[in-house]
Design a protein around this motif. Structure first.
Motif, PDB file in Angstrom:
ATOM      1  N   ASP A 105      -8.792  10.359 -25.889  1.00  0.00           N
ATOM      2  CA  ASP A 105     -10.206  10.549 -25.548  1.00  0.00           C
ATOM      3  C   ASP A 105     -10.453  10.349 -24.054  1.00  0.00           C
ATOM      4  OD1 ASP A 105     -10.809  11.141 -28.131  1.00  0.00           O
ATOM      5  OD2 ASP A 105     -12.021   9.355 -28.522  1.00  0.00           O
ATOM      6  N   LEU A 106      -9.786   9.372 -23.462  1.00  0.00           N
ATOM      7  CA  LEU A 106      -9.967   9.119 -22.044  1.00  0.00           C
ATOM      8  C   LEU A 106      -9.484  10.314 -21.230  1.00  0.00           C
ATOM      9  CD1 LEU A 106     -10.833   7.286 -19.754  1.00  0.00           C
ATOM     10  CD2 LEU A 106      -8.572   6.193 -19.837  1.00  0.00           C
ATOM     11  N   ALA A 107      -8.335  10.864 -21.602  1.00  0.00           N
ATOM     12  CA  ALA A 107      -7.820  12.034 -20.892  1.00  0.00           C
ATOM     13  C   ALA A 107      -8.784  13.206 -21.012  1.00  0.00           C
ATOM     14  CB  ALA A 107      -6.444  12.411 -21.446  1.00  0.00           C
ATOM     15  N   GLU A 108      -9.339  13.387 -22.218  1.00  0.00           N
ATOM     16  CA  GLU A 108     -10.288  14.482 -22.418  1.00  0.00           C
ATOM     17  C   GLU A 108     -11.559  14.259 -21.596  1.00  0.00           C
ATOM     18  OE1 GLU A 108     -12.636  16.802 -26.072  1.00  0.00           O
ATOM     19  OE2 GLU A 108     -11.016  15.387 -26.527  1.00  0.00           O
ATOM     20  N   LEU A 109     -12.015  13.011 -21.531  1.00  0.00           N
ATOM     21  CA  LEU A 109     -13.222  12.700 -20.771  1.00  0.00           C
ATOM     22  C   LEU A 109     -13.000  12.903 -19.272  1.00  0.00           C
ATOM     23  CD1 LEU A 109     -16.101  11.764 -20.645  1.00  0.00           C
ATOM     24  CD2 LEU A 109     -15.353   9.423 -21.111  1.00  0.00           C
ATOM     25  N   LEU A 110     -11.851  12.498 -18.776  1.00  0.00           N
ATOM     26  CA  LEU A 110     -11.541  12.695 -17.357  1.00  0.00           C
ATOM     27  C   LEU A 110     -11.436  14.187 -17.026  1.00  0.00           C
ATOM     28  CD1 LEU A 110      -8.902   9.854 -16.822  1.00  0.00           C
ATOM     29  CD2 LEU A 110     -11.324   9.819 -16.202  1.00  0.00           C
ATOM     30  N   ASN A 111     -10.848  14.941 -17.929  1.00  0.00           N
ATOM     31  CA  ASN A 111     -10.767  16.391 -17.722  1.00  0.00           C
ATOM     32  C   ASN A 111     -12.146  17.030 -17.772  1.00  0.00           C
ATOM     33  OD1 ASN A 111      -7.986  16.681 -17.328  1.00  0.00           O
ATOM     34  ND2 ASN A 111      -7.564  16.724 -19.530  1.00  0.00           N
ATOM     35  N   LEU A 112     -13.008  16.492 -18.647  1.00  0.00           N
ATOM     36  CA  LEU A 112     -14.376  17.003 -18.749  1.00  0.00           C
ATOM     37  C   LEU A 112     -15.131  16.777 -17.436  1.00  0.00           C
ATOM     38  CD1 LEU A 112     -16.477  18.287 -20.684  1.00  0.00           C
ATOM     39  CD2 LEU A 112     -17.135  15.948 -21.337  1.00  0.00           C
ATOM     40  N   ILE A 113     -14.921  15.628 -16.833  1.00  0.00           N
ATOM     41  CA  ILE A 113     -15.556  15.341 -15.540  1.00  0.00           C
ATOM     42  C   ILE A 113     -15.106  16.363 -14.490  1.00  0.00           C
ATOM     43  CG2 ILE A 113     -15.642  13.691 -13.619  1.00  0.00           C
ATOM     44  CD1 ILE A 113     -15.472  11.450 -15.783  1.00  0.00           C
ATOM     45  N   GLU A 165     -16.662  19.856 -15.382  1.00  0.00           N
ATOM     46  CA  GLU A 165     -18.116  19.975 -15.312  1.00  0.00           C
ATOM     47  C   GLU A 165     -18.715  19.296 -14.079  1.00  0.00           C
ATOM     48  OE1 GLU A 165     -19.773  21.795 -17.318  1.00  0.00           O
ATOM     49  OE2 GLU A 165     -18.279  22.154 -18.879  1.00  0.00           O
ATOM     50  N   LYS A 166     -17.904  19.015 -13.082  1.00  0.00           N
ATOM     51  CA  LYS A 166     -18.388  18.231 -11.934  1.00  0.00           C
ATOM     52  C   LYS A 166     -19.605  18.857 -11.260  1.00  0.00           C
ATOM     53  CE  LYS A 166     -15.089  20.241  -8.655  1.00  0.00           C
ATOM     54  NZ  LYS A 166     -13.997  19.948  -7.694  1.00  0.00           N
ATOM     55  N   ASN A 167     -19.716  20.168 -11.283  1.00  0.00           N
ATOM     56  CA  ASN A 167     -20.857  20.826 -10.647  1.00  0.00           C
ATOM     57  C   ASN A 167     -22.142  20.672 -11.450  1.00  0.00           C
ATOM     58  OD1 ASN A 167     -19.282  21.717  -8.490  1.00  0.00           O
ATOM     59  ND2 ASN A 167     -18.733  23.622  -9.523  1.00  0.00           N
ATOM     60  N   HIS A 168     -22.025  20.258 -12.714  1.00  0.00           N
ATOM     61  CA  HIS A 168     -23.199  20.001 -13.541  1.00  0.00           C
ATOM     62  C   HIS A 168     -23.526  18.511 -13.625  1.00  0.00           C
ATOM     63  CE1 HIS A 168     -22.034  24.018 -15.467  1.00  0.00           C
ATOM     64  NE2 HIS A 168     -23.222  24.211 -14.917  1.00  0.00           N
ATOM     65  N   LEU A 169     -22.722  17.693 -12.941  1.00  0.00           N
ATOM     66  CA  LEU A 169     -22.884  16.247 -13.026  1.00  0.00           C
ATOM     67  C   LEU A 169     -23.508  15.686 -11.750  1.00  0.00           C
ATOM     68  CD1 LEU A 169     -19.448  15.223 -14.607  1.00  0.00           C
ATOM     69  CD2 LEU A 169     -21.663  15.320 -15.763  1.00  0.00           C
ATOM     70  N   ASP A 194     -16.073  13.194  -5.804  1.00  0.00           N
ATOM     71  CA  ASP A 194     -17.187  12.812  -4.932  1.00  0.00           C
ATOM     72  C   ASP A 194     -18.503  12.669  -5.700  1.00  0.00           C
ATOM     73  OD1 ASP A 194     -18.395  12.101  -2.537  1.00  0.00           O
ATOM     74  OD2 ASP A 194     -18.893  14.166  -2.011  1.00  0.00           O
ATOM     75  N   LEU A 195     -18.468  11.830  -6.741  1.00  0.00           N
ATOM     76  CA  LEU A 195     -19.667  11.532  -7.518  1.00  0.00           C
ATOM     77  C   LEU A 195     -19.923  10.028  -7.519  1.00  0.00           C
ATOM     78  CD1 LEU A 195     -19.253  13.856 -10.650  1.00  0.00           C
ATOM     79  CD2 LEU A 195     -21.023  14.038  -8.889  1.00  0.00           C
ATOM     80  N   THR A 198     -24.783  14.708 -23.780  1.00  0.00           N
ATOM     81  CA  THR A 198     -25.563  14.610 -22.544  1.00  0.00           C
ATOM     82  C   THR A 198     -25.453  15.891 -21.728  1.00  0.00           C
ATOM     83  OG1 THR A 198     -25.298  12.201 -22.504  1.00  0.00           O
ATOM     84  CG2 THR A 198     -25.843  13.276 -20.417  1.00  0.00           C
ATOM     85  N   LEU A 199     -24.282  16.475 -21.685  1.00  0.00           N
ATOM     86  CA  LEU A 199     -24.102  17.740 -20.965  1.00  0.00           C
ATOM     87  C   LEU A 199     -24.884  18.873 -21.624  1.00  0.00           C
ATOM     88  CD1 LEU A 199     -20.338  17.571 -19.984  1.00  0.00           C
ATOM     89  CD2 LEU A 199     -22.248  17.919 -18.404  1.00  0.00           C
TER      90      LEU A 199
END
Length: 255
Positions: free
Chosen positions: A72-80, A83-87, A127-128, A44-45
């Motif tokens: 996977d959850l840790a990786e996903l949370l780190n990804l958020i 990439e928060k400025n792209h989300l 803040d999303l 999606t990104l």
């Protein structure tokens, strides 16, 4: 119009440019593309980076699937965080309903609640808004967790809940979306009348297929026009005015 909930990564990516060009030519300004797991989040990104003005990206883990592994959850949370400025949001997240029996039998309830709370905590920190799969009995449980974590921005997608829970969701200022089912299901038509117009969104949940007049058709954001036509009849508001309000609502929530 903006489709407020769509699994864009599940469409044929080889034809995506053709589809997006066609959707835009018919008045679709954009979509909120939600993810279902870590791999889906990366995809999606990637789509967001390719179509930055059309796609509002939300990443997360769908609750009707087995919970993420801790890695996977840790990786996903780190990804958020990364990439928060792209989300534009975090989702699709929530608690299982349709697969609850089989999933809880294997994994128990706790991993699903822990996973949801981890997403809610990070949503607050970056803040999303959150895009929620929370239907029937689970809508109440998810609402309680939103209150626990003091979440201010939330979207209950394709909501199915009791009148009391709907009122509680509304009183918290959260958003609710309807799908093409509002064109032919009385349940959804009754729901629309309960939602303040400035808290209403529209979605297709594509590529999920719908029934009645949409039967045997591939789901696309073009169905939004049919939703707006139905809303105009239900609420006795012109399609132009509804379009303006819904567009403003979506942009206010998913920046």
């Amino acid at each position: 119009m903006i489709d407020a909930h769509l699994h864009l990564d599940q469409y044929d990516l080889n034809k995506l440019e053709f589809h997006i060009d066609m959707w835009q030519s018919h008045g679709i300004e954009g979509v909120v593309a939600v993810a279902t797991n870590l791999q889906s989040s990366y995809k999606t990104l990637e789509i967001k980076l390719k179509y930055p003005t059309f796609v509002r990206a939300a990443i997360g883990h769908h609750p009707e699937a087995p919970p993420s592994t801790s890695k996977d959850l840790a990786e996903l949370l780190n990804l958020i965080k990364k990439e928060k400025n792209h989300l534009s949001g975090i989702g699709e997240i929530g608690l299982p309903t349709y697969q609850k029996g089989s999933l809880y039998e294997v994994y128990g309830e706790e991993p699903f609640c822990e996973q949801l709370e981890a997403f809610l905590e990070i949503a607050k920190s970056v803040d999303l808004p959150v895009a929620l799969h929370a239907v029937h009995n689970e809508s109440k449980r998810v609402l309680l967790l939103l209150k626990k974590h003091k979440i201010k921005q939330a979207h209950f997608h394709w909501l199915k809940a009791s009148n009391q829970i709907v009122q509680d969701i509304i009183s918290c200022g959260y958003y609710v979306s309807v799908t093409p089912e509002v064109c032919y299901r009385e349940r959804d038509q009754r729901l629309v009348k309960m939602i303040p117009i400035d808290q209403l969104l529209i979605e297709t949940d594509g590529p999920w297929k719908h029934g009645d007049l949409f039967q045997h058709q591939d789901t696309t954001p073009l169905f939004l026009k049919d939703i707006v036509d139905s809303l105009s009849n239900i609420l006795s508001i012109s399609t132009v005015n509804i379009n303006e309000i819904l567009l403003a609502n979506t942009k206010r929530l998913y920046k």
